[in-house]
Design an enzyme around this catalytic site. Structure first.
Site, PDB file in Angstrom:
ATOM      1  N   GLU A  50       0.832  -1.214   0.000  1.00  0.00           N
ATOM      2  CA  GLU A  50       0.000   0.000   0.000  1.00  0.00           C
ATOM      3  C   GLU A  50       0.866   1.262   0.000  1.00  0.00           C
ATOM      4  O   GLU A  50       0.456   2.302  -0.517  1.00  0.00           O
ATOM      5  CB  GLU A  50      -0.978   0.008   1.185  1.00  0.00           C
ATOM      6  CG  GLU A  50      -1.940  -1.187   1.250  1.00  0.00           C
ATOM      7  CD  GLU A  50      -2.736  -1.432  -0.030  1.00  0.00           C
ATOM      8  OE1 GLU A  50      -2.891  -0.490  -0.831  1.00  0.00           O
ATOM      9  OE2 GLU A  50      -3.192  -2.576  -0.248  1.00  0.00           O
TER      10      GLU A  50
ATOM     11  N   GLU B 110      -0.435  -0.251  -9.833  1.00  0.00           N
ATOM     12  CA  GLU B 110      -0.006  -1.541  -9.290  1.00  0.00           C
ATOM     13  C   GLU B 110       1.500  -1.729  -9.496  1.00  0.00           C
ATOM     14  O   GLU B 110       2.157  -2.396  -8.702  1.00  0.00           O
ATOM     15  CB  GLU B 110      -0.814  -2.657  -9.956  1.00  0.00           C
ATOM     16  CG  GLU B 110      -0.918  -3.919  -9.151  1.00  0.00           C
ATOM     17  CD  GLU B 110      -1.615  -3.735  -7.805  1.00  0.00           C
ATOM     18  OE1 GLU B 110      -1.389  -4.571  -6.912  1.00  0.00           O
ATOM     19  OE2 GLU B 110      -2.375  -2.750  -7.624  1.00  0.00           O
TER      20      GLU B 110
ATOM     21  N   HIS C 250       1.288   2.435  -3.514  1.00  0.00           N
ATOM     22  CA  HIS C 250       0.130   3.207  -4.000  1.00  0.00           C
ATOM     23  C   HIS C 250       0.157   4.617  -3.404  1.00  0.00           C
ATOM     24  O   HIS C 250      -0.106   5.600  -4.096  1.00  0.00           O
ATOM     25  CB  HIS C 250      -1.175   2.518  -3.586  1.00  0.00           C
ATOM     26  CG  HIS C 250      -1.464   1.253  -4.346  1.00  0.00           C
ATOM     27  ND1 HIS C 250      -1.524   1.205  -5.713  1.00  0.00           N
ATOM     28  CD2 HIS C 250      -1.723  -0.017  -3.913  1.00  0.00           C
ATOM     29  CE1 HIS C 250      -1.817  -0.042  -6.111  1.00  0.00           C
ATOM     30  NE2 HIS C 250      -1.930  -0.803  -5.030  1.00  0.00           N
TER      31      HIS C 250
HETATM   32 ZN    ZN Z   1      -2.493  -2.863  -5.104  1.00  0.00          ZN
END
Ligand code: ZN
Length: 485
Positions: free
Chosen positions: A247, A276, A250
């Site tokens: 995470e 991603e 991201h």
């Molecule tokens: Zn992801």
């Protein structure tokens, strides 16, 4: 408007008491409806029309031209879908989510089937709004990977399959790895403390980030200055730590978007595969790397002395990278992960085209699990009902997970070519040069370029699975002595 709705949904998944659910659903529906009305308003359409000459005269180096191009794309897609269909998809989708929970509880696909049929029918109506000339799957793919075509995904996935399937057998024949150090008791507070320490070393500043608990981990942001990560620490494994690393990728993408883009449609990652690629880069390329752990492993040993006190760094690192087919996609290693994705992509296409009837979906899912991973799911919960994505027949999203792996290594190779050996820096706990390289070359641009243009600018290439396969081949050979050449 979408960001405000995002705050409500972040709160719903992290803080809200259960009885708030009904009122929250209404509040979100209201905000979404107002946002949609604004997104399709004729005034916006006229404005974009007036600006067309300006857009044609200016290239992508211009902030304004990019803004107009992206706004036009969003507008033209939004106006094609009648509001009644959108509302019905939202309604059927939330009913299906409840159905999915019940079907999993009862371990009964039959509970889910009517929901799937309804949602697939709506998904087909949605696709029809775009009058696709080619493959209907192009329409759903474009929602997550703008401009990419299904046949391009097929070509990349065929190349991945051709390499990964034999490698999986080669790894199976190599020395088995004892990864028992990763099982045991890991107190939550220690996991959280360790994760925060690691993320701060990577560049998470507490003034702009939060880390909260949720059931299914995700990252979201309300502005480049307000990044929310969520995770779920289980006391019997370290998966929660790895999901924090994922995470973070991201989060840092959204954090490093050019602040000038704030409150414009440009202020977010350019596509799902690019997003991603960032989470996979920090989770796998950095987060499963031995040089990274030369710095962090002593700290992990301090937090969990009983687990790791007597375990060498090398054993820990090999355990962390163990390759073994498993039922759950989210727990999959770097080799089997793409196979989980490819089988879902193939089934989605067959469902959308009508080639595969939903009644036969569980058997088709199991058959592909046997074919690609050599595993027979014992029940529908780890089988066809495993992921939430299909409850409302969301399609086109799964492939971007595997494409993210592909892009992550393409970017990585470019970064290494520019920055030299990163391992020396990682060993010293220095991650700034990689982070700044990503800011300069990828993150700051937000949606200002198309995904294809951005990749071309940075790597000089279109999406190409070869670097990813070379990376895995090298790694499998080094770590496991697997003969995969
Ligand atoms: Zn992801």
């Amino acid at each position: 408007m979408e960001k405000s709705a995002g705050v409500l949904s972040w709160d719903e998944e992290t803080k809200m008491p259960p009885s708030g659910a009904e009122a929250r659903a209404e509040q979100r529906a209201t905000l979404n409806r107002i946002a949609h009305e604004r997104n399709v308003s004729p005034d916006l359409g006229e404005l974009l029309e007036e600006l067309r000459p300006f857009e044609e005269e200016h290239d992508f180096e211009s902030f304004e031209a990019s803004l107009i191009r992206v706004a036009r794309r969003d507008y033209e897609k939004a106006v094609r879908v009648p509001p009644e269909l959108r509302a019905e998809m939202t309604r059927a989708g939330s009913q299906a989510y409840q159905g999915w929970l019940r079907a999993r509880e009862a371990e009964d696909y039959g509970v889910m089937l009517p929901h799937l049929e309804r949602n697939l029918e709506l998904r087909r109506q949605y696709v029809a709004c775009f009058e696709p000339a080619g493959d209907p799957y192009d329409v759903v793919l474009d929602d997550y990977e703008p401009g990419m075509k299904t046949h391009e995904v097929v070509t990349i996935f065929d190349a991945l399959k051709a390499a990964l399937l034999p490698w999986l057998h080669a790894v199976g024949d190599a020395d088995p790895i004892d990864d028992s150090c990763l099982r045991g008791h890991f107190p939550r507070t220690a996991q959280r403390r360790f994760s925060l320490g690691m993320l701060e070393q990577w560049g998470m500043d507490r003034a702009a980030w939060r880390l909260d608990r949720t059931v299914h981990p995700f990252a979201t942001s309300f502005a480049p200055t307000d990044i929310r990560l969520t995770t779920n620490f289980h006391e019997d494994s370290l998966h929660g730590i790895l999901s924090c690393l994922h995470e973070f990728g991201h989060g840092i993408y959204e954090r490093q978007v050019d602040p000038r883009y704030t409150r414009s449609p440009l202020a977010q990652g350019v596509s799902s595969a690019f997003h991603e690629s960032q989470s996979r880069m920090w989770e796998n390329l950095v987060g499963r790397r031995i040089s990274t752990w030369r710095f962090f492993y002593p700290k992990l040993q301090v937090e969990f002395p009983e687990q790791f006190g007597d375990v060498s760094l090398e054993t820990f690192h090999r355990s962390l990278n163990k390759v073994q087919p498993s039922f759950r996609r989210v727990d999959a290693d770097e080799v089997t992960y793409c196979l989980h994705i490819i089988l879902r992509f193939e089934l989605e296409r067959a469902m959308l085209s009508g080639e595969l009837s939903l009644k036969d979906l569980p058997d088709a899912f199991n058959a592909k699990m046997r074919e690609y991973l050599g595993l027979q799911p014992p029940d529908v919960v780890v089988g066809v009902l495993q992921d939430v994505h299909w409850s409302d027949m969301t399609m086109g999203y799964f492939p971007t997970y595997a494409l993210g792996n592909v892009v992550s290594v393409q970017l990585w190779e470019r970064a290494e070519a520019d920055l030299g050996d990163l391992d020396d820096q990682f060993e010293r706990g220095e991650f700034g040069s990689l982070r700044e390289w990503l800011r300069e070359n990828v993150h700051r641009h937000g949606r200002a370029f198309t995904p294809q243009e951005l990749l071309q600018r940075v790597t000089g290439s279109s999406m190409d699975p070869a670097p990813y396969l070379h990376y895995l081949e090298r790694k499998l050979g080094e770590l496991f002595g697997a003969k995969v050449a």
